[in-house]
Design a protein around this motif. Sequence first.
Motif, mmCIF file in Angstrom:
data_model
loop_
_atom_site.group_PDB
_atom_site.id
_atom_site.type_symbol
_atom_site.label_atom_id
_atom_site.label_comp_id
_atom_site.label_asym_id
_atom_site.label_seq_id
_atom_site.Cartn_x
_atom_site.Cartn_y
_atom_site.Cartn_z
ATOM 1 N N SER A 155 0.818 -1.213 0.000
ATOM 2 C CA SER A 155 0.000 0.000 0.000
ATOM 3 C C SER A 155 0.854 1.266 0.000
ATOM 4 C CB SER A 155 -0.945 0.012 1.199
ATOM 5 O OG SER A 155 -0.201 -0.013 2.405
ATOM 6 N N THR A 156 2.131 1.161 0.395
ATOM 7 C CA THR A 156 3.019 2.318 0.434
ATOM 8 C C THR A 156 4.440 1.891 0.119
ATOM 9 O OG1 THR A 156 1.670 3.275 2.207
ATOM 10 C CG2 THR A 156 3.826 4.243 1.867
ATOM 11 N N VAL A 157 5.143 2.721 -0.647
ATOM 12 C CA VAL A 157 6.581 2.547 -0.855
ATOM 13 C C VAL A 157 7.255 3.860 -0.485
ATOM 14 C CG1 VAL A 157 6.415 0.764 -2.643
ATOM 15 C CG2 VAL A 157 6.434 3.176 -3.311
ATOM 16 N N THR A 158 8.542 3.803 -0.185
ATOM 17 C CA THR A 158 9.278 5.003 0.212
ATOM 18 C C THR A 158 10.418 5.260 -0.759
ATOM 19 O OG1 THR A 158 8.753 4.610 2.539
ATOM 20 C CG2 THR A 158 10.593 6.096 2.079
ATOM 21 N N ILE A 159 10.464 6.483 -1.283
ATOM 22 C CA ILE A 159 11.577 6.931 -2.114
ATOM 23 C C ILE A 159 12.503 7.728 -1.200
ATOM 24 C CG2 ILE A 159 12.284 8.307 -4.111
ATOM 25 C CD1 ILE A 159 9.478 7.771 -5.299
#
Length: 162
Positions: free
Chosen positions: A114-118
């Motif tokens: 549901s979420t990824v981090t750059i």
Amino acid sequence: SITIDIPAGQSSAPFVMQAFAESGTATYTVTAPGYGSRSATVSFAPSGIVIAGPLGPGFPLSMPVSAASQEVTVSTALLDPDTGSYVMSQPLAGGTELAVSLTSSDSAVASIQSTVTIHGGTDSVVMPFTLLSAGSVTLSVETPAGFTTPRHFTNLVVLATE
């Protein structure tokens, strides 16, 4: 004002500038003892988030369900200030992190995080997803606060076949 040390034997050193506006310009000047100064003007443009398959933004994916786990890339992007169109990927400002929300139009066909981090200093993150059954599904990125929604490439169509 910043000080940049250029190592002996080198003619340049990297540095980062970050704008907090989507339009306008800024002029910067570089000075060094024993050298003349130089000025340049940079133009600001909006930034967005895009999603792409292995062939790049705008190319849908078609694969058998047996392929199971696959990957797509979520990237920070420079946008054309007049059209909102994707120009190129660009690194996120150093020292920052950006959480990007993702959705699947049909969780029975494809499961995604549901979420990824750059992370700052990088322009993308690889996102795994899993095919669960045959069908068509759209994987989408949501535009985070402070970013502009790109005209294209916020959705990726995946066709899962038997």
